[in-house]
Design a protein around this motif. Structure first.
Motif, PDB file in Angstrom:
ATOM      1  N   LEU A   1       0.834  -1.209   0.000  1.00  0.00           N
ATOM      2  CA  LEU A   1       0.000   0.000   0.000  1.00  0.00           C
ATOM      3  C   LEU A   1       0.864   1.253   0.000  1.00  0.00           C
ATOM      4  CD1 LEU A   1      -2.985  -0.906   2.359  1.00  0.00           C
ATOM      5  CD2 LEU A   1      -2.931  -0.770  -0.133  1.00  0.00           C
ATOM      6  N   ARG A   2       1.926   1.204   0.776  1.00  0.00           N
ATOM      7  CA  ARG A   2       2.842   2.349   0.830  1.00  0.00           C
ATOM      8  C   ARG A   2       3.443   2.606  -0.558  1.00  0.00           C
ATOM      9  NH1 ARG A   2       8.316   2.477   1.329  1.00  0.00           N
ATOM     10  NH2 ARG A   2       8.477   0.258   1.798  1.00  0.00           N
ATOM     11  N   ILE A   3       3.904   1.529  -1.200  1.00  0.00           N
ATOM     12  CA  ILE A   3       4.513   1.665  -2.526  1.00  0.00           C
ATOM     13  C   ILE A   3       3.484   2.134  -3.547  1.00  0.00           C
ATOM     14  CG2 ILE A   3       5.520   0.347  -4.432  1.00  0.00           C
ATOM     15  CD1 ILE A   3       6.876  -1.402  -2.271  1.00  0.00           C
ATOM     16  N   TRP A   4       2.289   1.587  -3.426  1.00  0.00           N
ATOM     17  CA  TRP A   4       1.225   1.954  -4.369  1.00  0.00           C
ATOM     18  C   TRP A   4       0.891   3.428  -4.257  1.00  0.00           C
ATOM     19  CZ3 TRP A   4      -4.147   2.697  -2.677  1.00  0.00           C
ATOM     20  CH2 TRP A   4      -5.028   2.939  -3.740  1.00  0.00           C
ATOM     21  N   GLU A   5       0.795   3.908  -3.001  1.00  0.00           N
ATOM     22  CA  GLU A   5       0.482   5.323  -2.819  1.00  0.00           C
ATOM     23  C   GLU A   5       1.603   6.213  -3.340  1.00  0.00           C
ATOM     24  OE1 GLU A   5      -0.758   5.303   1.314  1.00  0.00           O
ATOM     25  OE2 GLU A   5      -2.599   4.340   0.629  1.00  0.00           O
ATOM     26  N   LYS A   6       2.820   5.720  -3.198  1.00  0.00           N
ATOM     27  CA  LYS A   6       3.979   6.494  -3.609  1.00  0.00           C
ATOM     28  C   LYS A   6       4.141   6.530  -5.130  1.00  0.00           C
ATOM     29  CE  LYS A   6       8.805   6.840  -2.174  1.00  0.00           C
ATOM     30  NZ  LYS A   6       9.777   6.359  -1.182  1.00  0.00           N
ATOM     31  N   THR A   7       3.830   5.406  -5.784  1.00  0.00           N
ATOM     32  CA  THR A   7       4.115   5.302  -7.215  1.00  0.00           C
ATOM     33  C   THR A   7       2.907   5.535  -8.088  1.00  0.00           C
ATOM     34  OG1 THR A   7       3.708   2.917  -7.139  1.00  0.00           O
ATOM     35  CG2 THR A   7       5.989   3.636  -6.906  1.00  0.00           C
ATOM     36  N   ASN A   8       1.709   5.524  -7.486  1.00  0.00           N
ATOM     37  CA  ASN A   8       0.514   5.816  -8.270  1.00  0.00           C
ATOM     38  C   ASN A   8       0.195   4.808  -9.354  1.00  0.00           C
ATOM     39  OD1 ASN A   8      -1.535   7.670  -8.108  1.00  0.00           O
ATOM     40  ND2 ASN A   8      -0.069   9.372  -8.167  1.00  0.00           N
ATOM     41  N   LYS A   9       0.620   3.571  -9.158  1.00  0.00           N
ATOM     42  CA  LYS A   9       0.341   2.539 -10.154  1.00  0.00           C
ATOM     43  C   LYS A   9      -1.113   2.089 -10.056  1.00  0.00           C
ATOM     44  CE  LYS A   9       4.608   2.265 -11.420  1.00  0.00           C
ATOM     45  NZ  LYS A   9       4.954   3.076 -12.578  1.00  0.00           N
ATOM     46  N   THR A  10      -1.604   1.565 -11.172  1.00  0.00           N
ATOM     47  CA  THR A  10      -2.879   0.857 -11.156  1.00  0.00           C
ATOM     48  C   THR A  10      -2.557  -0.603 -10.846  1.00  0.00           C
ATOM     49  OG1 THR A  10      -3.647   2.314 -12.899  1.00  0.00           O
ATOM     50  CG2 THR A  10      -4.920   0.294 -12.509  1.00  0.00           C
ATOM     51  N   ILE A  11      -3.300  -1.180  -9.889  1.00  0.00           N
ATOM     52  CA  ILE A  11      -2.986  -2.562  -9.523  1.00  0.00           C
ATOM     53  C   ILE A  11      -4.213  -3.452  -9.710  1.00  0.00           C
ATOM     54  CG2 ILE A  11      -2.354  -4.121  -7.635  1.00  0.00           C
ATOM     55  CD1 ILE A  11      -0.583  -1.969  -6.507  1.00  0.00           C
ATOM     56  N   ILE A  12      -4.036  -4.550 -10.409  1.00  0.00           N
ATOM     57  CA  ILE A  12      -5.076  -5.583 -10.469  1.00  0.00           C
ATOM     58  C   ILE A  12      -4.546  -6.782  -9.698  1.00  0.00           C
ATOM     59  CG2 ILE A  12      -6.495  -7.057 -11.931  1.00  0.00           C
ATOM     60  CD1 ILE A  12      -6.353  -4.956 -14.074  1.00  0.00           C
ATOM     61  N   PHE A  13      -5.272  -7.121  -8.642  1.00  0.00           N
ATOM     62  CA  PHE A  13      -4.728  -8.026  -7.635  1.00  0.00           C
ATOM     63  C   PHE A  13      -5.637  -9.247  -7.500  1.00  0.00           C
ATOM     64  CE2 PHE A  13      -3.817  -9.551  -3.415  1.00  0.00           C
ATOM     65  CZ  PHE A  13      -2.521  -9.165  -3.117  1.00  0.00           C
ATOM     66  N   VAL A  14      -5.149 -10.398  -7.886  1.00  0.00           N
ATOM     67  CA  VAL A  14      -5.936 -11.639  -7.776  1.00  0.00           C
ATOM     68  C   VAL A  14      -5.637 -12.300  -6.440  1.00  0.00           C
ATOM     69  CG1 VAL A  14      -6.095 -14.010  -8.622  1.00  0.00           C
ATOM     70  CG2 VAL A  14      -6.133 -12.105 -10.232  1.00  0.00           C
ATOM     71  N   THR A  15      -6.685 -12.728  -5.754  1.00  0.00           N
ATOM     72  CA  THR A  15      -6.441 -13.389  -4.470  1.00  0.00           C
ATOM     73  C   THR A  15      -7.549 -14.374  -4.126  1.00  0.00           C
ATOM     74  OG1 THR A  15      -6.155 -13.071  -2.096  1.00  0.00           O
ATOM     75  CG2 THR A  15      -7.492 -11.444  -3.245  1.00  0.00           C
ATOM     76  N   HIS A  16      -7.230 -15.310  -3.259  1.00  0.00           N
ATOM     77  CA  HIS A  16      -8.212 -16.237  -2.697  1.00  0.00           C
ATOM     78  C   HIS A  16      -8.810 -15.675  -1.422  1.00  0.00           C
ATOM     79  CE1 HIS A  16      -6.776 -20.054  -4.764  1.00  0.00           C
ATOM     80  NE2 HIS A  16      -8.077 -19.996  -4.938  1.00  0.00           N
ATOM     81  N   SER A  17      -8.064 -14.729  -0.840  1.00  0.00           N
ATOM     82  CA  SER A  17      -8.408 -14.305   0.510  1.00  0.00           C
ATOM     83  C   SER A  17      -9.339 -13.088   0.485  1.00  0.00           C
ATOM     84  CB  SER A  17      -7.113 -13.972   1.262  1.00  0.00           C
ATOM     85  OG  SER A  17      -7.385 -13.085   2.321  1.00  0.00           O
ATOM     86  N   ILE A  18     -10.506 -13.257   1.064  1.00  0.00           N
ATOM     87  CA  ILE A  18     -11.480 -12.164   1.116  1.00  0.00           C
ATOM     88  C   ILE A  18     -10.900 -11.013   1.934  1.00  0.00           C
ATOM     89  CG2 ILE A  18     -13.821 -11.522   1.794  1.00  0.00           C
ATOM     90  CD1 ILE A  18     -14.576 -14.459   1.557  1.00  0.00           C
ATOM     91  N   ASP A  19     -10.307 -11.345   3.070  1.00  0.00           N
ATOM     92  CA  ASP A  19      -9.701 -10.336   3.943  1.00  0.00           C
ATOM     93  C   ASP A  19      -8.712  -9.466   3.187  1.00  0.00           C
ATOM     94  OD1 ASP A  19     -10.952 -11.434   6.206  1.00  0.00           O
ATOM     95  OD2 ASP A  19      -9.225 -10.740   7.401  1.00  0.00           O
ATOM     96  N   GLU A  20      -7.841 -10.154   2.476  1.00  0.00           N
ATOM     97  CA  GLU A  20      -6.794  -9.468   1.739  1.00  0.00           C
ATOM     98  C   GLU A  20      -7.409  -8.502   0.719  1.00  0.00           C
ATOM     99  OE1 GLU A  20      -2.657 -11.178   0.370  1.00  0.00           O
ATOM    100  OE2 GLU A  20      -4.214 -11.836  -1.036  1.00  0.00           O
TER     101      GLU A  20
END
Ligand code: ATP
Ligand code: MG
Lengths: 298, 259
Positions: free
Chosen positions: A198-217
């Motif tokens: 999250l820190r890196i994402w906020e800093k770099t302003n990238k668009t992220i598509i994130f696949v996961t099994h975990s609902i929490d995540e």
């Protein structure tokens, strides 16, 4: 035909980073035992729109085609139908405007950490000194400076995943595609990696598509969570995660808003999950290794 | 608690003690034999060896042999590595070629030695050809395995960065198949020495194999032993050099101290 769609593509409004329209994918599977060729519809009518700078999570039952979709976005698998756009332009194949981060880290064992991070820059044709400077910068960003000249086998799973992220960031893609990147690390490391991402994402302003099994995540990280149907996968519903930022794991996860969103996603998965195993079972009597080696040679 | 120096000495001791004992026995035992013509004392052989080295005779034979083995090995490598990479990459071809390769690979070199003589005579060409033949298959088979065993995830990862086919080949396939290729190289090099001796015994003017065979026929037993000893030394040196090369080129591998 291709021309026509690219004209449509050019006309597409460009405030969206990624747009998928009615994307479908049919795998051809060769059975080892039976002679006849069979097909497996992995994706059907997939529609998504991802905004610039958005953190977009994709959840769904096992075998619903999440990885397949991500690989299509990366340009590693050719879609069977539909259209895909990045910044309004049609996606034709792999390119440096997207970076994929795989579950298996995919670090090159014969390259040092720094050389691994430099790889995309080499493809880009960046000069040696410049490559080195950029690579060291991103290795520092993920907090592994002292490992720059080591080899991957000397790193733990969590460290390798951080290097994989640094490598994808180094060549400055617009979009990061992440396929269950933290599935193989322990709970504590995962939480650290969440905060770091999250820190890196906020800093770099990238668009992220994130696949996961975990609902929490998914709920903790994302701006929106797309829930997929079982195989053949399509988008069932997109849930807005209006939790505000910055998010601190210990705090957010105990709030009522979090549990409600969590429950909502769980519900959506629940009544789509009854046939969850059917899709995975369908391909079970086929030779997976053969299938994998084929697609690798593409 | 052992110091580093001590443990290094101990390793050296471990590695040399048996050989020293064998050589000592070889130096003493023949003196008690009634007829030690077929097994001269080791030190006598060393003296003969020294004379042969000084006269330049040994050098001539050694050089001829190394040249032959080297040329044969080089030709085999130059052919087997590209062909192996091609066959490993285009797995489809390999399905067709595999039966033939399996058959040829299992054909002992000695079996087809007469065939080479038939076609190429007993000259230099025939000797080089048989070495090439012997070295080609181990390298080919290992290179194919190497390419096929490159992690598909790495190939996809490289592709996802839009890497060109040429770069993929250079940055992923070659280094990714390196360990197997080196194993093939080590195998081929030892086979080169093996086949060399056989080929030289067929008839040659110079060469260690020829020399050993010739002195056995001429009953110059000490000189024969000298040839055998030099052959052993060559084998050990070649193997050590290649092992060094291997560990230098695969420094990135987990050598198992983590387990
Ligand atoms: N290369 C392939 N060839 C044929 N079928 C495939 C291939 N890859 C995946 N499949 C099939 O397509 C379907 C979707 O697979 P995919 O790996 O995309 O699912 P996933 O949602 O990522 O699952 P998981 O959550 O378990 O990782 C599955 O039924 C799978 O068996
Ligand atoms: Mg998957």
């Amino acid at each position: 035909m291709a021309k026509q769609t690219s004209i449509q593509g050019a006309a597409l409004e460009t405030d969206k980073r990624i747009v998928a329209k009615d994307v479908g994918l049919v795998y051809k599977i060769r059975s080892r035992r039976k002679k006849e060729n069979r097909t497996l519809t992995a994706l059907e009518h997939v529609d998504i729109e991802v905004n610039k700078g958005e953190f977009y999570a994709l959840v769904g039952p096992s075998g619903c085609g999440k990885s397949t979709f991500l690989y299509i976005l990366a340009g590693l698998i050719k879609k069977t139908s539909g259209a895909l756009y990045i910044n309004g332009h049609e996606i034709h194949g792999p390119d440096l405007d997207r970076g994929i981060i795989m579950q298996q880290y995919a670090l090159f064992p014969w390259r040092t950490i720094r050389k691994n991070v430099e790889l995309g820059l080499e493809v880009k044709g960046v000069k040696k000194e410049e490559r080195e400077r950029i690579a060291l910068g991103f290795i520092d960003l993920v907090g592994l400076s002292e490992f720059a000249d080591r080899y991957p086998y000397e790193l733990s799973g969590g460290m390798k995943q951080r290097i994989a992220i640094a490598r994808a960031l180094a060549y400055d893609p617009d979009v990061l595609l992440m396929d269950e990147p933290f599935a193989a690390v322990d709970e504590q490391t995962r939480e650290t990696l969440h905060d770091e991402l999250l820190r890196i994402w906020e800093k770099t302003n990238k668009t992220i598509i994130f696949v996961t099994h975990s609902i929490d995540e998914a709920v903790f990280l994302a701006d929106r969570v797309a829930v997929m149907t079982p195989s053949p996968g399509s988008i069932k519903e997109v849930v807005d995660i209006n939790l505000g930022r910055p998010r601190v794991s210990g705090h957010i996860k105990s709030t009522q808003a979090f549990s409600m969103l969590r429950h909502r996603v769980w519900e959506l998965l629940q009544n789509s999950g009854e046939t969850a195993d059917a899709g995975a079972g369908a391909a079970a009597d086929f030779d997976v290794s053969e299938v994998i080696s084929e697609s690798a040679v593409l | 608690m052992e110091t580093k120096e001590q443990s290094r000495l101990f390793t050296a001791y471990q590695k040399s003690v048996v050989i020293i004992l064998v050589l000592a026995a070889w130096s003493v035992f023949p003196h008690f034999m009634k007829n030690n013509m077929f097994l001269p004392p080791f030190l006598d052989i060393m003296q003969t060896l020294w004379e042969m080295v000084r006269s330049g005779e040994m050098g001539k034979h050694l050089l001829a042999s190394l040249r032959r083995a080297g040329i044969g090995l080089a030709i085999a490598e130059a052919a087997a590595i590209p062909v192996g990479i091609g066959l490993g990459w285009f797995a489809r071809f390999e399905n067709y070629l595999d039966p033939l390769l399996t058959a040829l690979r299992n054909l002992s070199v000695l079996t087809i030695l007469p065939l080479f003589v038939l076609f190429l005579g007993i000259g230099e060409v025939s000797k080089t050809a048989i070495i090439v033949w012997g070295c080609f298959f181990p390298q080919l088979v290992n290179t194919i395995s190497g390419v096929k065993n490159v992690d598909p995830v790495l190939i996809q990862s490289a592709r996802s960065m839009g890497m060109s086919n040429f770069s993929l080949f250079q940055k992923v396939i070659l280094p990714g198949s390196m360990t197997y290729t080196l194993t093939g190289f080590r195998l081929s090099a030892s086979i080169a020495l093996l086949v060399l001796v056989g080929a030289e015994m067929l008839g040659a003017d110079f060469g260690l194999g020829h020399m050993i065979f010739h002195y056995q026929q001429a009953f110059l037993i000490k000189k024969m032993y000298c040839g055998i000893l030099v052959m052993i030394i060559v084998g050990v040196v070649v193997n050590t050099l290649i092992a060094r090369l291997e560990s230098r080129l695969t420094i990135w591998q987990d050598k198992g101290n983590a387990h």
